[in-house]
Design a protein around this motif. Structure first.
Motif, mmCIF file in Angstrom:
data_model
loop_
_atom_site.group_PDB
_atom_site.id
_atom_site.type_symbol
_atom_site.label_atom_id
_atom_site.label_comp_id
_atom_site.label_asym_id
_atom_site.label_seq_id
_atom_site.Cartn_x
_atom_site.Cartn_y
_atom_site.Cartn_z
ATOM 1 N N THR A 169 0.838 -1.195 0.000
ATOM 2 C CA THR A 169 0.000 0.000 0.000
ATOM 3 C C THR A 169 0.881 1.257 0.000
ATOM 4 O OG1 THR A 169 -1.952 1.003 1.016
ATOM 5 C CG2 THR A 169 -0.282 0.155 2.526
ATOM 6 N N HIS A 170 0.290 2.373 -0.478
ATOM 7 C CA HIS A 170 1.040 3.631 -0.624
ATOM 8 C C HIS A 170 0.412 4.701 0.270
ATOM 9 C CE1 HIS A 170 3.197 2.465 -4.430
ATOM 10 N NE2 HIS A 170 2.182 1.616 -4.491
ATOM 11 N N LEU A 171 1.079 5.005 1.367
ATOM 12 C CA LEU A 171 0.542 5.976 2.339
ATOM 13 C C LEU A 171 0.299 7.353 1.713
ATOM 14 C CD1 LEU A 171 1.879 6.446 5.946
ATOM 15 C CD2 LEU A 171 1.884 8.379 4.399
ATOM 16 N N SER A 172 1.265 7.836 0.940
ATOM 17 C CA SER A 172 1.184 9.217 0.427
ATOM 18 C C SER A 172 0.143 9.383 -0.673
ATOM 19 C CB SER A 172 2.543 9.661 -0.114
ATOM 20 O OG SER A 172 3.536 9.331 0.801
ATOM 21 N N GLN A 173 -0.439 8.263 -1.107
ATOM 22 C CA GLN A 173 -1.473 8.334 -2.143
ATOM 23 C C GLN A 173 -2.879 8.259 -1.551
ATOM 24 O OE1 GLN A 173 -0.760 5.275 -5.117
ATOM 25 N NE2 GLN A 173 1.420 5.774 -5.263
ATOM 26 N N TYR A 174 -2.988 8.269 -0.235
ATOM 27 C CA TYR A 174 -4.283 7.964 0.385
ATOM 28 C C TYR A 174 -5.421 8.856 -0.122
ATOM 29 C CZ TYR A 174 -7.947 6.897 3.586
ATOM 30 O OH TYR A 174 -9.175 6.528 4.078
ATOM 31 N N ARG A 175 -5.126 10.127 -0.362
ATOM 32 C CA ARG A 175 -6.210 11.051 -0.762
ATOM 33 C C ARG A 175 -6.592 10.982 -2.238
ATOM 34 N NH1 ARG A 175 -5.170 16.800 2.375
ATOM 35 N NH2 ARG A 175 -5.447 15.979 4.478
ATOM 36 N N ILE A 176 -5.872 10.187 -3.030
ATOM 37 C CA ILE A 176 -6.220 10.168 -4.468
ATOM 38 C C ILE A 176 -6.841 8.838 -4.897
ATOM 39 C CG2 ILE A 176 -4.650 11.984 -5.249
ATOM 40 C CD1 ILE A 176 -2.926 9.388 -6.269
ATOM 41 N N ARG A 177 -7.455 8.139 -3.941
ATOM 42 C CA ARG A 177 -8.161 6.908 -4.314
ATOM 43 C C ARG A 177 -9.280 7.223 -5.311
ATOM 44 N NH1 ARG A 177 -10.731 5.868 0.451
ATOM 45 N NH2 ARG A 177 -10.028 7.955 1.002
ATOM 46 N N GLY A 178 -9.433 6.338 -6.287
ATOM 47 C CA GLY A 178 -10.563 6.463 -7.199
ATOM 48 C C GLY A 178 -10.469 7.577 -8.225
ATOM 49 N N GLU A 229 2.213 12.752 -4.455
ATOM 50 C CA GLU A 229 3.392 12.432 -3.634
ATOM 51 C C GLU A 229 4.270 13.659 -3.420
ATOM 52 O OE1 GLU A 229 5.407 8.849 -4.823
ATOM 53 O OE2 GLU A 229 3.589 7.648 -4.630
ATOM 54 N N ALA A 230 4.274 14.572 -4.401
ATOM 55 C CA ALA A 230 5.096 15.785 -4.261
ATOM 56 C C ALA A 230 4.651 16.627 -3.055
ATOM 57 C CB ALA A 230 5.035 16.609 -5.544
ATOM 58 N N LEU A 231 3.375 16.536 -2.690
ATOM 59 C CA LEU A 231 2.878 17.312 -1.544
ATOM 60 C C LEU A 231 3.583 16.931 -0.247
ATOM 61 C CD1 LEU A 231 -0.979 17.169 -2.271
ATOM 62 C CD2 LEU A 231 0.597 19.077 -2.735
ATOM 63 N N SER A 232 4.083 15.711 -0.187
ATOM 64 C CA SER A 232 4.721 15.238 1.051
ATOM 65 C C SER A 232 6.118 15.820 1.265
ATOM 66 C CB SER A 232 4.774 13.709 1.069
ATOM 67 O OG SER A 232 3.470 13.199 1.255
ATOM 68 N N ARG A 233 6.556 16.669 0.345
ATOM 69 C CA ARG A 233 7.810 17.401 0.585
ATOM 70 C C ARG A 233 7.656 18.316 1.819
ATOM 71 N NH1 ARG A 233 12.249 18.933 -2.278
ATOM 72 N NH2 ARG A 233 11.562 18.097 -4.252
ATOM 73 N N PRO A 248 9.115 10.193 -2.027
ATOM 74 C CA PRO A 248 10.576 10.211 -2.239
ATOM 75 C C PRO A 248 11.333 11.233 -1.376
ATOM 76 C CG PRO A 248 9.371 10.615 -4.289
ATOM 77 C CD PRO A 248 8.406 10.759 -3.179
ATOM 78 N N PHE A 249 10.900 11.468 -0.160
ATOM 79 C CA PHE A 249 11.562 12.435 0.736
ATOM 80 C C PHE A 249 11.828 11.769 2.083
ATOM 81 C CE2 PHE A 249 8.168 14.478 -1.783
ATOM 82 C CZ PHE A 249 8.969 15.122 -2.719
ATOM 83 N N GLN A 250 13.058 11.937 2.555
ATOM 84 C CA GLN A 250 13.425 11.293 3.818
ATOM 85 C C GLN A 250 12.528 11.766 4.967
ATOM 86 O OE1 GLN A 250 17.548 11.744 4.935
ATOM 87 N NE2 GLN A 250 17.407 10.125 6.474
ATOM 88 N N GLU A 251 12.239 13.092 5.002
ATOM 89 C CA GLU A 251 11.438 13.627 6.110
ATOM 90 C C GLU A 251 10.023 13.026 6.093
ATOM 91 O OE1 GLU A 251 13.039 15.379 3.846
ATOM 92 O OE2 GLU A 251 14.670 16.313 4.975
ATOM 93 N N ALA A 252 9.502 12.792 4.898
ATOM 94 C CA ALA A 252 8.155 12.220 4.810
ATOM 95 C C ALA A 252 8.154 10.795 5.353
ATOM 96 C CB ALA A 252 7.670 12.243 3.367
#
Ligand code: GUN
Ligand code: ZN
Length: 406
Positions: free
Chosen positions: A63-72, A90-94, A124-128
């Motif tokens: 599963t992909h945590l950072s994609q949770y809001r773009i289901r469907g 995923e870029a938002l997680s910067r 793709p961010f260490q902090e995320a």
């Protein structure tokens, strides 16, 4: 110490499930201490949960945590869907504050679905990735978590240098591997198209030397496969990963739909695992997993939600889809239930600790509201596998700690 009076369903093995009527289930600290028939002399102090069913907590192997809001979000082919929805999400997680927020939402939804263990891609961010570990620890999740790696063919706001991708992964591994009983790090190259040979070779060497876990996507979509062939001037896809040292018993390959016979043999000979994501495969029109061929080759198959190409974290829904998605092969309810509990736990090397309700195992469980209509005991498992996703989860427990109350 908790002691409840309830009915239980627990898997025995791939093809057998045990139904235990009117039992006392007790746990103390993190461990299950008793599963026995209710005895009024011994168990009068039980909490009454007879309107629920106790089940092992579900396990989700992809599963992909950072994609949770773009289901469907509709876009019916993998590479277009990644460009249009996934990469911007995923870029938002910067932003670390966003990364923390999405991690909180994700784990809340995971527990609300009765899932207690998950294998997770972040961004793709260490902090995320650190934010996901921090939230998992705070909320009590059991999880393998990885920073998604992309050091080529990627949008500028996601692109990592090879050194950043590798060294951050190693730092995250050193910090989180074995640091808690519940969490571990998993190396997470996104897929061959977004990773350089050098990065994958370094990951292969490191994970091999340390016996570390690795997850990636494999052979999901025909366009993807063709691009891999052109980019690496080599085929088949699995051979690319093999040449770079990514095949091992601790490697989990998601999708693995369009495999040739030699690829199946290659995965089997390295004892690799496959994460089957039927809902996602339907949504993106990726194709149908050759379940019988993988089963024949004795490749362990797990079930994954693959949110956000999968629409929900509810593993009972994915159990149903695993049946529906085989056009000429019918998976029995016992097998479906095994996949989302003990089978997935075994795939992750956790079969002796979680995945079934037995004294001595860790108390990872969910209490699911019983159907309002009358379902005969012997038909409960079937009903659960085909419409149990409609039933509310009333409580989720991980290692003895209540992480969700519905
Ligand atoms: N292949 C590479 N990245 C992804 C992803 O995020 N989701 C899916 N389903 N396939 C992928
Ligand atoms: Zn995926």
């Amino acid at each position: 110490m908790r002691k409840i009076r309830t009915d239980l369903l627990t898997p025995l093995d791939r093809d057998r499930t045990l139904f235990l009527k009117d039992h006392a289930l007790a746990w103390e600290g993190s461990a299950i201490t008793a599963v026995r028939p209710y005895d009024p002399a011994l168990d009068a102090d039980c909490e009454d949960w007879r309107d629920c069913l106790a089940l092992p907590g579900f396990v989700d192997v992809h599963t992909h945590l950072s994609q949770y809001r773009i289901r469907g979000r509709y876009e019916p082919a993998l590479l277009d869907w990644l460009e249009k929805y996934v990469f911007p999400a995923e870029a938002l997680s910067r932003d670390p504050a966003y990364a923390e927020l999405i991690a909180e939402e994700f784990f809340h939804a995971l527990f609300a679905a009765g899932t207690t263990t998950a294998m997770i891609y972040t961004a793709p961010f260490q902090e995320a990735c650190e934010a996901a570990f921090a939230k998992a620890e705070e909320l009590g999740a059991r999880a393998f978590i990885g920073m998604t790696l992309m050091d080529r063919n990627s949008p500028a706001d996601l692109l990592q240098t090879t050194d950043y991708a590798f060294s951050c992964s190693v730092e995250l591994y050193e910090r989180h591997h074995g640091s808690s009983g519940l969490l571990d790090y998993i190396f997470t190259p996104r897929f061959a198209l977004s990773c350089s040979e050098e990065l994958m070779r370094r990951l292969g060497r490191f994970t091999h030397d340390r016996g570390a876990w690795l997850q990636t996507h494999l052979s999901e979509n025909p366009q993807e496969i063709e691009q891999v062939r052109r980019l690496f001037e080599r085929a088949p896809y699995t051979q690319v990963y093999a040449d770079l040292g990514l095949l091992s018993p601790r490697s989990v390959f998601a999708h693995a739909i369009h495999l040739t016979e030699p690829e199946i043999a290659l995965l089997a000979s390295h004892e690799c695992k496959v994460a089957h994501c039927p809902d996602s495969n339907f949504f993106l029109k990726s194709g149908e997993l050759n379940y019988p061929a993988l089963e024949k080759a004795k490749i362990p198959i797990g079930l994954g939600s693959d949110v956000a190409a999968g629409s929900t974290l509810n593993m009972l829904y994915h159990a149903k889809l695993a049946n529906y998605r085989q056009s000429s092969y019918s998976l029995q309810p016992e097998r479906l239930f095994y996949h989302i509990t003990l089978g997935n736990a075994e795939l992750l090397g956790l079969g002796d600790r979680v995945g079934s309700l037995e004294p001595g195992k860790e108390a990872d469980l969910c209490l699911l509201q019983r159907p309002a209509e009358t379902v005969p005991d012997e038909e409960l498992l079937s009903a659960l596998c085909f419409w149990g996703h409609e039933l509310p989860v009333r409580e989720t427990v991980i290692a003895g700690r209540t992480v969700y109350r519905g």
